[in-house]
Design an enzyme around this catalytic site. Structure first.
Site, mmCIF file in Angstrom:
data_model
loop_
_atom_site.group_PDB
_atom_site.id
_atom_site.type_symbol
_atom_site.label_atom_id
_atom_site.label_comp_id
_atom_site.label_asym_id
_atom_site.label_seq_id
_atom_site.Cartn_x
_atom_site.Cartn_y
_atom_site.Cartn_z
ATOM 1 N N ASP A 262 0.842 -1.202 0.000
ATOM 2 C CA ASP A 262 0.000 0.000 0.000
ATOM 3 C C ASP A 262 0.873 1.246 0.000
ATOM 4 O O ASP A 262 1.348 1.691 1.042
ATOM 5 C CB ASP A 262 -0.914 -0.008 1.233
ATOM 6 C CG ASP A 262 -1.802 1.224 1.295
ATOM 7 O OD1 ASP A 262 -1.934 1.915 0.267
ATOM 8 O OD2 ASP A 262 -2.374 1.479 2.379
ATOM 9 N N LYS A 269 1.685 8.009 0.260
ATOM 10 C CA LYS A 269 2.118 8.109 1.647
ATOM 11 C C LYS A 269 3.500 8.742 1.725
ATOM 12 O O LYS A 269 4.262 8.680 0.752
ATOM 13 C CB LYS A 269 2.203 6.698 2.253
ATOM 14 C CG LYS A 269 0.887 6.026 2.524
ATOM 15 C CD LYS A 269 1.107 4.629 3.096
ATOM 16 C CE LYS A 269 -0.212 3.921 3.356
ATOM 17 N NZ LYS A 269 -1.021 4.541 4.415
ATOM 18 N N ASP A 280 0.383 -4.955 4.644
ATOM 19 C CA ASP A 280 -1.016 -4.554 4.488
ATOM 20 C C ASP A 280 -1.906 -5.700 3.991
ATOM 21 O O ASP A 280 -3.107 -5.527 3.815
ATOM 22 C CB ASP A 280 -1.101 -3.344 3.549
ATOM 23 C CG ASP A 280 -2.209 -2.379 3.949
ATOM 24 O OD1 ASP A 280 -2.646 -2.424 5.111
ATOM 25 O OD2 ASP A 280 -2.644 -1.591 3.087
ATOM 26 N N ARG A 343 -10.981 -0.432 2.714
ATOM 27 C CA ARG A 343 -12.456 -0.529 2.805
ATOM 28 C C ARG A 343 -13.058 -0.761 1.427
ATOM 29 O O ARG A 343 -14.124 -1.372 1.307
ATOM 30 C CB ARG A 343 -12.997 0.737 3.475
ATOM 31 C CG ARG A 343 -12.733 2.012 2.720
ATOM 32 C CD ARG A 343 -12.829 3.253 3.610
ATOM 33 N NE ARG A 343 -11.677 3.361 4.518
ATOM 34 C CZ ARG A 343 -11.547 4.286 5.463
ATOM 35 N NH1 ARG A 343 -12.480 5.189 5.637
ATOM 36 N NH2 ARG A 343 -10.475 4.313 6.237
HETATM 37 N N1 BES Z 1 -3.068 0.319 5.340
HETATM 38 C C1 BES Z 1 -3.327 1.644 5.763
HETATM 39 C C2 BES Z 1 -3.379 1.757 7.288
HETATM 40 C C3 BES Z 1 -2.055 1.484 7.915
HETATM 41 C C4 BES Z 1 -1.089 2.456 7.984
HETATM 42 C C5 BES Z 1 -1.776 0.230 8.427
HETATM 43 C C6 BES Z 1 0.128 2.189 8.544
HETATM 44 C C7 BES Z 1 -0.544 -0.052 9.007
HETATM 45 C C8 BES Z 1 0.411 0.935 9.060
HETATM 46 C C9 BES Z 1 -4.661 2.116 5.183
HETATM 47 O O1 BES Z 1 -4.886 1.689 3.878
HETATM 48 C C10 BES Z 1 -4.617 3.594 5.135
HETATM 49 O O2 BES Z 1 -3.789 4.123 4.467
HETATM 50 N N2 BES Z 1 -5.516 4.217 5.873
HETATM 51 C C11 BES Z 1 -5.606 5.627 5.914
HETATM 52 C C12 BES Z 1 -7.058 6.005 5.788
HETATM 53 C C13 BES Z 1 -7.290 7.464 5.560
HETATM 54 C C14 BES Z 1 -6.745 7.906 4.225
HETATM 55 C C15 BES Z 1 -8.780 7.715 5.643
HETATM 56 C C16 BES Z 1 -5.014 6.097 7.211
HETATM 57 O O3 BES Z 1 -5.207 5.436 8.242
HETATM 58 O O4 BES Z 1 -4.326 7.107 7.212
HETATM 59 ZN ZN ZN Z 2 -3.947 -0.064 3.320
HETATM 60 MN MN MN Z 3 -3.950 2.928 2.437
#
Ligand code: BES
Ligand code: ZN
Ligand code: MN
Length: 489
Positions: A262, A269, A280, A343
């Site tokens: 991801d 990111k 992920d 999601r």
């Molecule tokens: N996979 C990530 C969440 C994550 C981040 C898991 C770091 C483990 C380590 C998820 O897909 C994500 O990026 N979520 C975002 C959602 C937001 C954009 C609404 C987040 O948590 O920042």
């Molecule tokens: Zn993710």
């Molecule tokens: Mn993500």
């Protein structure tokens, strides 16, 4: 590795581990005289007072083992299954590092159920054997493998043997999941994850299917396709089926987020820590591990595993912020942030599980950084649920298993907030409460069935622990399997 149970110690071990309570002179009667003397001396010096403190001695010829490891088991009335698991894991790990092949563990059951303890010992031994350093040149060849682990149990008996075997099955499944998750993104692509799931299915007589891009397109899996369209590693919807209750019975659905890497996509990111997003697909890995364990334990229940696997990369063909996409269920999604991709793939995963006959749903996902903000790193997983009693049962199972999990809310306000101005749903809205917003989004695809959502983002990986190597943790997988077994009608 072979784990067996014996009533007497035997001989010719590379290592013998003995653990003692600090508040009880509980020298095991099975012990030979030389080891006994050595231990008594240490006991008098009080060097095993602290929980998990350890001393290693070389034993003279004629002793049952070359090395004797003594461990502090803490206070007897504070002894828990988690302590037992960890003592066995610590002992196996220490001996393994010494190059031992055949070891015996003479560890206490305290006032716990002997069967539970036997299972915990076997689990601890198994969990201590995963290496996350497989790509260091030469390391794989060097690493000594334990060949034989003998659990010494005064009471012995068939029941103890069965529980130890069950612990080994649990441990193997959890280690499989950890291995899958530890593999880097360039290796563990959606296609490879499907291939590994296929192998598990073949060995354990599970039904297997994996929908590739052509079949996903034909079937209308618009959500997972959108997430995967920026990567040459095309998405897969992977299915594993276990039939323990017959053809016409409903399925319990386990749905895992399988984002093999991801990057965040176009909503990319920051570079710092991005390497950890290879984990992920942990939810998907846990589901594959759980299906293997279930296939081997053979409970009278039908279980369906669905792994929504895709890679989230930015590219000329990638989906973009502002896009509106469809889904298998039919609901439209405004993609405000391509990094809220979990999601989206789960939307199609849950819908497909329902189409395949699941009447209760549990999804596992490294879904949000917000869950980690709420609960801390490597401490507890976040739990959400639409059915109060069923969710409480899960939380109880987690407590029993010694794996921390904590419920977060699913108030109706969250479901209001995720509505889009231009589509049915918005995948990312601000304002805080990110873990609950993510859960509320997934709930839209649960068809009002009893549903539990496990956000394992806070716990999917761990730093070095006494017996768990740095890397994938497997946290909550034991609970998941215990919980599935509780759902046998
Ligand atoms: N996979 C990530 C969440 C994550 C981040 C898991 C770091 C483990 C380590 C998820 O897909 C994500 O990026 N979520 C975002 C959602 C937001 C954009 C609404 C987040 O948590 O920042
Ligand atoms: Zn993710
Ligand atoms: Mn993500």
């Amino acid at each position: 590795m072979e784990i067996s149970v014996q009533q007497t110690i035997g001989t010719d071990y590379d290592g013998l581990a003995v653990a003692l309570f600090s508040d009880e002179a509980n020298l095991p009667t099975e012990l030979d005289e030389k080891s006994w003397t050595a231990i008594t001396t240490l006991q008098q010096q009080q060097s095993l007072q602290n929980l998990y403190s350890s001393e290693m001695l070389l034993l003279e010829a004629g002793s049952p083992a070359t090395r004797l490891l003594m461990l502090g088991a803490g206070k007897k009335d504070e002894y828990e299954l988690q302590t037992a698991r960890r003592l066995a894991g610590v002992a196996a790990r220490i001996f393994r590092k010494k190059g031992a092949r055949k070891i015996a563990l003479l560890l206490p059951a305290g006032s716990l159920n002997a069967g539970d303890v036997a299972q915990a010992f076997a689990e601890g031994v198994m969990l201590s054997t995963v290496d996350s350093t497989l790509y260091r040149s030469g390391e794989k060849e060097k690493a000594a493998e334990l060949e034989e682990v003998v659990l010494i149990f005064g009471e012995g008996g068939e029941q103890i043997r069965e529980r130890a075997a069950r612990g080994q099955v649990m441990g193997e499944g959890i280690n499989l999941a950890r291995w899958l998750a530890n593999e880097p993104g360039n290796v563990m692509t959606p296609e490879r994850l499907a291939e590994e799931a296929r192998k598990v299915a073949e060995i354990n007589q599970l039904e297997f299917d994996a929908l590739d891009k052509a079949r996903l397109t034909e079937g209308g899996f618009k959500a997972i396709l959108a997430v995967g369209q920026g990567s040459v590693n095309e998405p897969r919807m992977i299915v594993l089926k276990y039939k323990g209750a017959g053809e016409n019975q409903p399925y319990l659905g386990l749905i895992g987020k399988g984002i093999t890497f991801d990057s965040g996509g176009i909503s990319i990111k920051p570079a710092d820590g991005m390497e950890n997003l290879k984990y992920d697909m942990s939810g998907g890995a846990w589901v594959i591990g759980a299906m293997q364990i279930i296939a081997q334990l053979k409970p009278d229940i039908n279980v369906l595993g669905v792994i929504a696997a895709a890679e989230n990369l930015p590219d000329g063909n990638a989906f973009r912020p502002g896009d509106v996409i469809g889904s298998l269920e039919g609901k439209t999604i405004e993609v405000s942030n391509t990094d809220a991709e979990g999601r989206i793939v789960l939307a199609d995963g849950l819908t497909y599980a329902r189409q395949l006959g699941a009447t209760k749903l549990i999804d596992l996902a490294t879904l949000t950084g917000a869950a980690r903000v709420a609960l801390g790193s490597s401490i507890a997983a976040a739990v959400f649920g639409s059915d109060k009693d069923w969710t409480s049962l899960f939380l109880e199972a987690a407590e029993q298993a010694g794996e921390r999990a904590w419920q977060l809310p699913l108030f109706p306000e969250y479901s209001q907030l995720i509505k889009s101005n231009i589509a049915d749903l918005n995948n990312s809205v601000g304002g805080g409460g990110g873990a609950s917003l993510g859960a509320a989004f997934i709930k839209e695809f649960s068809g009002n069935l009893p549903w539990i959502h496990l956000d394992i983002a806070p716990v999917s990986r761990t730093d070095e622990k006494p017996y768990i190597a740095k890397g994938s943790s497997g946290h909550l997988l034991r609970t998941l399997v215990d919980f599935v077994l509780l759902n046998v009608e």
